[in-house]
Design a protein around this motif. Structure first.
Motif, PDB file in Angstrom:
ATOM      1  N   TRP A 169      -6.849   4.102  -9.517  1.00 36.74           N
ATOM      2  CA  TRP A 169      -6.128   3.955  -8.263  1.00 36.74           C
ATOM      3  C   TRP A 169      -5.960   2.464  -7.945  1.00 36.74           C
ATOM      4  N   LEU A 170      -5.041   2.189  -7.018  1.00 39.19           N
ATOM      5  CA  LEU A 170      -4.800   0.836  -6.547  1.00 39.19           C
ATOM      6  C   LEU A 170      -5.686   0.567  -5.339  1.00 39.19           C
ATOM      7  N   ALA A 202       1.225   2.856  -3.390  1.00 37.18           N
ATOM      8  CA  ALA A 202      -0.013   2.995  -4.165  1.00 37.18           C
ATOM      9  C   ALA A 202       0.020   4.196  -5.102  1.00 37.18           C
ATOM     10  N   SER A 246      -3.204  -8.016  -6.834  1.00 34.47           N
ATOM     11  CA  SER A 246      -3.359  -6.582  -7.115  1.00 34.47           C
ATOM     12  C   SER A 246      -4.717  -6.360  -7.755  1.00 34.47           C
ATOM     13  N   PRO A 278       0.808  -1.231   0.000  1.00 33.62           N
ATOM     14  CA  PRO A 278       0.000   0.000   0.000  1.00 33.62           C
ATOM     15  C   PRO A 278       0.835   1.271   0.000  1.00 33.62           C
ATOM     16  N   THR A 326      -6.000  -0.780  -2.160  1.00 29.91           N
ATOM     17  CA  THR A 326      -5.083  -1.265  -1.123  1.00 29.91           C
ATOM     18  C   THR A 326      -5.738  -2.260  -0.179  1.00 29.91           C
TER      19      THR A 326
END
Length: 552
Positions: A498-499, A460, A507, A457, A501
């Motif tokens: 966005w990732l 990110a 992922s 994270p 988290t």
């Protein structure tokens, strides 16, 4: 800035002798407040008197008169029951007597509860009625009932006449009690009517006084405050319309004069600001021209990078590869290693230049975004990485994806970069990629999840920065531009990426694209690939070739 001309000085001196607007309004409000307080006090007293008199009539005298009526009815029922029993000697004729005794006790109890609020004579009259009723029952009713009960025969004669005489005396006392309460009610009703009349007079006087006060205050405020304010507004409007050379000179309350001076000061500051703004515009124009020149140089650099640098770089790569193929094994191991380094560097330089060109072209195309099928873009991306999918044994799971406003080639690049990352950063198991889409008004929310090694994270945001890598180049190839270009494309189409988290099984990248107005009222689940508004795979490939030819 303040005006110090003789005319303005005289106006300020004249205004200083007049009341300020705050004092004028304060006096007007004070007069209105005093009148309102006096009106409320007078009205409250009149209402209180009316309420007290009404309560006396409704809650005391009228209930007392009703109880006296009940008492009279109860006594009549007793006399009727005893007389009927005496004439017939039948027990059922005696029931009204017993009911009347109970009603008499109830009525006397209710009267005693309010007797203190009645005239003083009412208490004595009530006691007299109660005493006379007991005497009648003691001297006549109870002996008569007892005699008939013993003999079983009717009773007539002198006893009946005596009983009637005593009951007539009882009725006289009840009449006296009723008369006293009636007289009290008449007096109370008279007082109630008088209170109502007083209240009407007070309300009329308050209304008339309020109307007169409001009219006087309105006329005075208009002359002393409103008219000068209107004049000031008209003068200020001239300045607001752009006539900054117009001077504002007014007479009136002190605040109006001070405000006119403030408007003049503001007008002068605006004139000064306009002069400064013109100078700033000149500088801004110069900076704009400089920026346009810089952009032109950047475009020229992009042209050179895409044409002039590519050709010598291809020659370097070609000849180093030729050296590698022709002289591999003929030189020593160090020479073979040097040639391998040169070939690898040339390849990476070509890849880097191509990625930089693609990154710089995002958002610079003159083509307007069109309604395209996300399915077509994903299918094209899967075709582009089909070899890697087959090599790694990956599975790509997806449902139907919606129509969006975008460019097919750019959206294909988004899916291709995300698929490539999932295939590149895989774990021990065969890659499994799941692509879904849900509506989150006013956006489509796309999800691309895999079962790879995942991303911490803390990185990110770093992964979306150009040239930022989390691993050594020897472990995972690439230029570090893919996710940066993906974010630039998504933001160019009005979304964000966005990732996730919170996802821990690998992922998961989330990105949004606006829901097109053309499909806002449609159910996207009912739109099939190849129908109106979508692209077939063949049409998508044709459009992709057209975009590539246009870019070259």
């Amino acid at each position: 800035m303040t005006d110090t001309t003789p005319t303005t000085a005289r106006l300020r001196e004249r205004a200083a002798r007049r009341w300020p607007l705050s004092r004028i309004i304060g006096v007007a409000l004070l007069v209105l407040l005093l009148f309102s307080v006096a009106a409320m006090v007078a009205g409250g007293l009149a209402l209180l008197s009316l309420h007290d008199n009404r309560e006396r009539v409704v809650s005391t005298i009228d209930p007392a008169a009703l109880q006296v009526q009940r008492l009279d009815t109860a006594l009549v029922n007793q006399e009727t029951g005893v007389r009927g029993y005496a004439l017939s000697a039948r027990q059922d004729f005696l029931q009204p007597y017993h009911d009347g005794v109970a009603q008499e006790a109830s009525a006397i109890k209710a009267l005693r509860a309010v007797i203190e609020q009645l005239p003083a004579a009412a208490a004595a009259d009530l006691n007299s009625v109660a005493t006379q009723a007991r005497l009648w029952r003691t001297h006549y009713a109870q002996p008569t009932i007892s005699r008939i009960s013993q003999t079983g025969k009717p009773v007539t004669g002198a006893d009946t006449v005596a009983g009637k005489a005593e009951f007539d005396a009882l009725r006289d006392k009840i009449s006296t009690l009723q008369g006293g309460i009636s007289d009290a009610r008449e007096r109370a009703v008279t007082e109630l009517n008088d209170s109502s009349t007083v209240l009407d007079v007070v309300f009329i006087a308050v209304a008339a006084g309020l109307a007169a006060t409001v009219v006087l205050l309105a006329v005075g405020l208009r002359a002393a405050a409103i008219r000068p304010l209107h004049q000031l507004a008209a003068e200020a409007r001239l300045v607001a319309d752009g006539n900054f050379e117009h001077r504002v000179d007014l007479t009136g309350p002190r605040e109006v004069t001070d405000l006119a001076a403030d408007v003049n000061a503001m007008r002068e500051r605006i004139l000064q600001a306009l002069a400064e703004s013109r100078q700033a515009n000149i500088l801004l124009q110069e900076h704009t021209e400089e920026l346009e020149r810089s952009n032109a140089e950047l475009e020229q650099f992009a042209y050179v990078a895409s044409h002039d640098l590519q050709e010598p770089l291809r020659k370097v790569a070609s000849f180093t590869q030729l050296l590698q193929r022709r002289y591999a094994g003929q030189l020593d191991a160090r020479a073979d290693q040097y040639i391998e380094f040169a070939v690898d560097g040339a390849r990476r330089m070509q890849a880097l230049i191509n990625d930089l060109l693609q990154y710089s072209r995002v958002g610079r195309t003159t083509r307007e975004p069109a309604l395209i099928s996300s399915d077509a873009a994903l299918n094209q991306a899967r075709s582009n990485v089909a070899a890697a999918i087959e090599e790694t044994g990956a599975t790509v799971e997806t449902g139907h994806l919606p129509l969006v406003l975008a460019e097919l080639t750019l959206l294909t690049a988004v899916f291709q970069n995300l698929l490539s990352n999932a295939l590149k950063f895989r774990g021990d198991k065969p890659p499994r990629i799941v692509i879904t889409c849900t509506k989150d008004e006013p956006f489509w929310l796309f999800s691309v999840a895999d079962n790879g090694i995942g991303i911490d994270p803390e990185y990110a945001e770093r992964i979306f920065v150009i040239f930022q890598r989390l691993h050594e180049r020897s472990a995972y190839p690439g230029t570090g531009i893919g996710l940066a270009m993906t974010r630039k494309i998504i933001e160019y189409f009005g979304g964000r990426i966005w990732l996730d988290t919170a996802y821990t099984e690998g992922s998961r990248f989330l990105f949004t694209l606006p829901v097109p107005a053309e499909t806002m009222d449609q159910d996207q689940a009912d739109i099939k690939p190849g129908s109106a508004g979508t692209l077939t795979d063949e049409a998508a490939e044709a459009l992709l070739r057209e975009d590539e030819e246009t870019d070259d």
